[in-house]
Design a protein around this motif. Sequence first.
Motif, PDB file in Angstrom:
ATOM      1  N   PHE A   8     -25.810  21.700  -4.431  1.00  0.00           N
ATOM      2  CA  PHE A   8     -26.880  21.577  -5.417  1.00  0.00           C
ATOM      3  C   PHE A   8     -26.300  21.415  -6.824  1.00  0.00           C
ATOM      4  O   PHE A   8     -26.743  20.568  -7.601  1.00  0.00           O
ATOM      5  N   VAL A   9     -25.272  22.207  -7.117  1.00  0.00           N
ATOM      6  CA  VAL A   9     -24.642  22.092  -8.438  1.00  0.00           C
ATOM      7  C   VAL A   9     -24.034  20.694  -8.610  1.00  0.00           C
ATOM      8  O   VAL A   9     -24.218  20.045  -9.637  1.00  0.00           O
ATOM      9  N   ALA A  10     -23.342  20.230  -7.547  1.00  0.00           N
ATOM     10  CA  ALA A  10     -22.697  18.918  -7.651  1.00  0.00           C
ATOM     11  C   ALA A  10     -23.727  17.819  -7.837  1.00  0.00           C
ATOM     12  O   ALA A  10     -23.482  16.821  -8.518  1.00  0.00           O
ATOM     13  N   SER A  11     -24.913  18.001  -7.230  1.00  0.00           N
ATOM     14  CA  SER A  11     -25.927  16.952  -7.330  1.00  0.00           C
ATOM     15  C   SER A  11     -26.405  16.784  -8.770  1.00  0.00           C
ATOM     16  O   SER A  11     -26.938  15.754  -9.135  1.00  0.00           O
ATOM     17  N   LEU A  12     -26.194  17.826  -9.610  1.00  0.00           N
ATOM     18  CA  LEU A  12     -26.676  17.740 -10.981  1.00  0.00           C
ATOM     19  C   LEU A  12     -25.865  16.738 -11.803  1.00  0.00           C
ATOM     20  O   LEU A  12     -26.380  16.135 -12.735  1.00  0.00           O
ATOM     21  N   PHE A  13     -24.582  16.589 -11.460  1.00  0.00           N
ATOM     22  CA  PHE A  13     -23.775  15.694 -12.303  1.00  0.00           C
ATOM     23  C   PHE A  13     -23.253  14.464 -11.573  1.00  0.00           C
ATOM     24  O   PHE A  13     -22.676  13.576 -12.181  1.00  0.00           O
ATOM     25  N   PHE A  14     -23.417  14.406 -10.222  1.00  0.00           N
ATOM     26  CA  PHE A  14     -22.800  13.330  -9.452  1.00  0.00           C
ATOM     27  C   PHE A  14     -23.212  11.942  -9.966  1.00  0.00           C
ATOM     28  O   PHE A  14     -22.375  11.128 -10.369  1.00  0.00           O
ATOM     29  N   THR A  15     -24.522  11.687  -9.988  1.00  0.00           N
ATOM     30  CA  THR A  15     -24.987  10.369 -10.424  1.00  0.00           C
ATOM     31  C   THR A  15     -24.603  10.111 -11.873  1.00  0.00           C
ATOM     32  O   THR A  15     -24.298   8.977 -12.248  1.00  0.00           O
ATOM     33  N   GLY A  16     -24.603  11.185 -12.697  1.00  0.00           N
ATOM     34  CA  GLY A  16     -24.201  11.037 -14.088  1.00  0.00           C
ATOM     35  C   GLY A  16     -22.789  10.491 -14.195  1.00  0.00           C
ATOM     36  O   GLY A  16     -22.518   9.589 -15.009  1.00  0.00           O
ATOM     37  N   ILE A  17     -21.897  10.999 -13.345  1.00  0.00           N
ATOM     38  CA  ILE A  17     -20.506  10.518 -13.398  1.00  0.00           C
ATOM     39  C   ILE A  17     -20.443   9.056 -12.976  1.00  0.00           C
ATOM     40  O   ILE A  17     -19.759   8.234 -13.604  1.00  0.00           O
ATOM     41  N   VAL A  18     -21.203   8.709 -11.924  1.00  0.00           N
ATOM     42  CA  VAL A  18     -21.213   7.314 -11.476  1.00  0.00           C
ATOM     43  C   VAL A  18     -21.644   6.408 -12.632  1.00  0.00           C
ATOM     44  O   VAL A  18     -20.981   5.407 -12.940  1.00  0.00           O
ATOM     45  N   ARG A  38     -31.760  14.972 -16.654  1.00  0.00           N
ATOM     46  CA  ARG A  38     -32.778  15.145 -17.701  1.00  0.00           C
ATOM     47  C   ARG A  38     -33.971  14.236 -17.427  1.00  0.00           C
ATOM     48  O   ARG A  38     -35.119  14.626 -17.589  1.00  0.00           O
ATOM     49  N   ASP A  39     -33.668  13.006 -16.981  1.00  0.00           N
ATOM     50  CA  ASP A  39     -34.755  12.070 -16.660  1.00  0.00           C
ATOM     51  C   ASP A  39     -35.640  12.653 -15.567  1.00  0.00           C
ATOM     52  O   ASP A  39     -36.873  12.544 -15.626  1.00  0.00           O
ATOM     53  N   ILE A  40     -34.984  13.244 -14.555  1.00  0.00           N
ATOM     54  CA  ILE A  40     -35.760  13.791 -13.437  1.00  0.00           C
ATOM     55  C   ILE A  40     -36.626  14.949 -13.918  1.00  0.00           C
ATOM     56  O   ILE A  40     -37.793  15.050 -13.573  1.00  0.00           O
ATOM     57  N   TRP A  41     -36.055  15.785 -14.755  1.00  0.00           N
ATOM     58  CA  TRP A  41     -36.807  16.928 -15.297  1.00  0.00           C
ATOM     59  C   TRP A  41     -38.045  16.441 -16.045  1.00  0.00           C
ATOM     60  O   TRP A  41     -39.127  16.998 -15.932  1.00  0.00           O
ATOM     61  N   ARG A  42     -37.864  15.360 -16.801  1.00  0.00           N
ATOM     62  CA  ARG A  42     -38.982  14.770 -17.542  1.00  0.00           C
ATOM     63  C   ARG A  42     -40.056  14.287 -16.546  1.00  0.00           C
ATOM     64  O   ARG A  42     -41.252  14.529 -16.726  1.00  0.00           O
ATOM     65  N   LEU A  43     -39.607  13.619 -15.480  1.00  0.00           N
ATOM     66  CA  LEU A  43     -40.555  13.087 -14.507  1.00  0.00           C
ATOM     67  C   LEU A  43     -41.348  14.206 -13.830  1.00  0.00           C
ATOM     68  O   LEU A  43     -42.538  14.062 -13.556  1.00  0.00           O
ATOM     69  N   ASN A 209     -44.472   4.961  -6.685  1.00  0.00           N
ATOM     70  CA  ASN A 209     -44.372   6.406  -6.898  1.00  0.00           C
ATOM     71  C   ASN A 209     -44.213   6.689  -8.383  1.00  0.00           C
ATOM     72  O   ASN A 209     -43.562   5.941  -9.101  1.00  0.00           O
ATOM     73  N   SER A 210     -44.804   7.803  -8.807  1.00  0.00           N
ATOM     74  CA  SER A 210     -44.668   8.164 -10.215  1.00  0.00           C
ATOM     75  C   SER A 210     -44.718   9.674 -10.343  1.00  0.00           C
ATOM     76  O   SER A 210     -45.023  10.378  -9.375  1.00  0.00           O
ATOM     77  N   GLY A 211     -44.379  10.164 -11.526  1.00  0.00           N
ATOM     78  CA  GLY A 211     -44.497  11.587 -11.829  1.00  0.00           C
ATOM     79  C   GLY A 211     -43.625  12.458 -10.946  1.00  0.00           C
ATOM     80  O   GLY A 211     -42.471  12.130 -10.652  1.00  0.00           O
ATOM     81  N   PHE A 212     -44.215  13.555 -10.485  1.00  0.00           N
ATOM     82  CA  PHE A 212     -43.480  14.549  -9.714  1.00  0.00           C
ATOM     83  C   PHE A 212     -42.835  13.924  -8.475  1.00  0.00           C
ATOM     84  O   PHE A 212     -41.675  14.178  -8.161  1.00  0.00           O
ATOM     85  N   HIS A 219     -34.257  12.876  -7.299  1.00  0.00           N
ATOM     86  CA  HIS A 219     -33.302  13.965  -7.108  1.00  0.00           C
ATOM     87  C   HIS A 219     -32.809  14.023  -5.670  1.00  0.00           C
ATOM     88  O   HIS A 219     -31.671  14.429  -5.415  1.00  0.00           O
ATOM     89  N   ALA A 220     -33.658  13.581  -4.737  1.00  0.00           N
ATOM     90  CA  ALA A 220     -33.215  13.510  -3.346  1.00  0.00           C
ATOM     91  C   ALA A 220     -31.996  12.604  -3.238  1.00  0.00           C
ATOM     92  O   ALA A 220     -31.037  12.910  -2.516  1.00  0.00           O
TER      93      ALA A 220
END
Lengths: 298, 675
Positions: A8-18, A38-43, A209-212, A219-220
Amino acid sequence: MLSFALIFVASLFFTGIVVRVKSLASGRKGPGVFQPIRDIWRLLRKGAVYSRTTSLVFQLAPSVYFASILAAIAVVPLGSYAGIVSFSCDFVFFAYVLALGKFFCIIAALDTGSSFEGMGASREALFSMLAEPAFFILMGTLGLLTGRTSFLQIFSGLHIDSNLSYILVTIACFLLIMICMIENSRMPVDDPKTHLELTMIHEVMILDNSGFDLGLILHATNLKFAMYGALIANLFIGNMPLWGSVAAFFGIQIATAVVAGVIESFMARFRMGHNSQFILVLSSLALLMLLGVMLIIN
Amino acid sequence: MSFIGIYLLTLLAAVLLVGCLNPNGKSLVAVCGTVALSVVSSVPAVGALMGQTFACDFAGSFFTGPVRVIIDPLSAWFVLVINFTMITSVLYGRQYMQAYADRRSALSLHWMCYLLVHAGLTSVCAMHNSIGFLVAWEVMAFSSFVLVIFEGDKVRTIRAGINYLIQSHIGVALLTVAFVWVAMVSGTYDFSGIGQFVATQSKAACFGLMMLFFVGFAFKAGFVPFHTWLPHAHPAAPSHVSGMMSGVLIKIGIYGIVRMLILINVNYLAVGYFILAISVITGVYGVMLAIVQHNLKKLLAYHSVENIGIIGIGIGVGCLGLGYENQMLAIVGFAGGLLHVLNHSLFKSLLFYGAGNVYQATHTMEIEHFGGLIKRMPQTALLFLLASLAICGLPPFNGFVSEFIIYNGLFSGINASFSTASVLMFVAAMAGLALIGGLAIMCFTKAFGIVFLGTPRHEFHNEPAEFGKARLLPMYMVGILIVAIGLFPQYFVGAIRSVLGQMVGADVLQTVLPLCCGAMTWISWYMLGFVVLVALVYGLRSLCARRLPVAEGDTWGCGYLAPTPKIQYTASSFVRSYRRLAKPLLNIRKRAVDVEGIFPTDAAYSTEALDHTETGLIHRPLRVFRLMLSKLSFLQNGRLQNYILYGLLFIVVVLGVPFICHIIRVFINYLNTLL
């Protein structure tokens, strides 16, 4: 439990690094590593628009998809530390529960009655179907090599000691990275940055799809990336002590993300018609690995 | 009165009563009769599963000798599977057949034959005498033929029915040959004769006998290439009959194969490899053809072929386990195969009932015509979705459980690595099973997505609407069992322990089965956890969404504001890339009239998926045969004088041949005296 938390922790930055690697490779400064999250949190805090064509299936699908990935992560171990559960042939569960999520994604796309999303659904169904045998042959081969039948036992029983096993682990790494790229709809099979619907696979399935729901789906994808990263890390961790395996886990996650970014920067997307051939090649690579293992055993 | 007496009297009373009543009464009697027959046969069956094998002698005739009727655990398992599906099918059929209430005589025949099929299926499982077995088999085959041709006024239906009848009797012919062979060697028609045959004859002869039985039963079960009747018969029959046939009738072929495996207990390795190979081919071929079908029931029929393949993989693994004396492998293989017999009978009958609802609401089975039915028939749609998920082997439903057990067997087979050949075979079977899973997902996302989702593609004469509770009740019964097996597999694996004991020896079971059941308990917890997880995520989503603005709009159309149902993806376009990929293996006839010129006239495009095995093994040889026979057609010239001449010639030949033989013999004797 440990591996679940780490993934779960790794998923927070993985795509960011890519994303960061891609921007550096193309000479841009690029967004921060945590921008995708951050984008996901906003969504997650946004309202949604639903098509009038859609039914309950469309509402349910993102939750099932997200839950299926969490359930798949639950069986992934960290070296010799078990995941939340571990039993004989848990990787069958892993593959099938992911397939359940995919099933819902596909029918949710068909639920919108859009021509684009039907197209994406068709492609997703075909490509993931073709990738399935490669994963199973890979697991069967690792099982044969170690004589075990669950993720935990296979990974903790894996020893890299001979020349032949270096080759095998290289092939296994390559296979897992490629399966990861296919499952996450990235280059060279799919291009998440394309702006033309006709060339998309995954992106075009989630147009409505939109929002939540969209946040869950995005995030999946991050989780899925980190999950495959964890599988690759497990090839190397083996019986390391706890601190070593945690360090190795993050090291390999970051390395995998960098490799994914580099692949995305320097490779062009395949022609859609060539994708199926490419994915079938993975199965034959897995067979090659099987033959290698049979050489070792005899 | 003996048990068999009660059973036969119930059957007789129900069959006679069906003829005397009005249509509603007929179906009511059929329901009561089916339930009564089920109760009578379930009592000894449950006893047998508990460990009390039921055996009695039926007097029989001077020809057969006393007929042994035994319900051992294996029979009991199949009897129970048959009884459940027969009950749901008759409950569903009672509602389904209301649309045909004006055809009284056809209905009488239908319900009579339904009861006879039920009795026939159950008796086949219990007979331990070859003559009795074949009689029960014929009762079942003939009465199911009558069930298939209920709508016999349609040419297509009657053709499918006759196709079924002929192919089913080729199977019977092979079985008869096999049984007679056994009787010639052992001198008895009792099944114990097979044991004597095995004890006295060579291994090659036993293998030959097993192959005869296998092919004979494979015609009923639908192993490739003996499956070609199936995709014709299922769409032609009424839906509850399709569900019953696909759910239990073809399983009787599996029963026969497993029974013969127990009786002919040699050559397990060769037989195991053979069954495993043919099953993988059956599974992959079945689902490959299923994807390209346009007729919903035909698609489901090809999936029956696929699932027979999956069951066969389990049985093949079990056989290899026996051959290599690896008990774990044997138990896991047979457990997976036998559990899949139950599982397939559940989700396949549910799918056919769903298809039946769709058919009676729209009067078509053409997938391309549907769309958006989930809004008109929500309960049917959800039940169909449930069964689709189960048939794809997805957790947390029952299909996953049996496939998981089979995977377990395949992996332990790979790990045991008996020989290079065995490893390659198991890996091929595993890759095949994974491919089957992937293809099934593609097929059912297509079937469910195109039929029930999106917007309607076709204006129907009557607006489709949901059916009443009475019709949905049997569907919910099946649905509940599907979920129950998925969530609590350990109890159902426990239920077949005595069957497994019969296959591999009860003493072995004590040590190995707990391992297997232990894994099942894990699976059960995990599945429950997954369900809770989905509920949690969905609950969180609903909670968050409550405070947020939710709007409704059109489907995003890339700026195009006048979407029509025609722009949706169709079933053909959904599988187009697959079709192109699999083109070398499929036999697709395409007719296309392109749009040409400035003022194009009508354009058309149609595809039809043919079956390579059918064209190659049936149509082409038949054409050659007909060509050869047509050379003799001058004989049939319609002149009465010629026909009388043929008769005369025949009499001359009949009288003349022995006479000439006699003269030759006299002549030879004369020559002998000269020497």
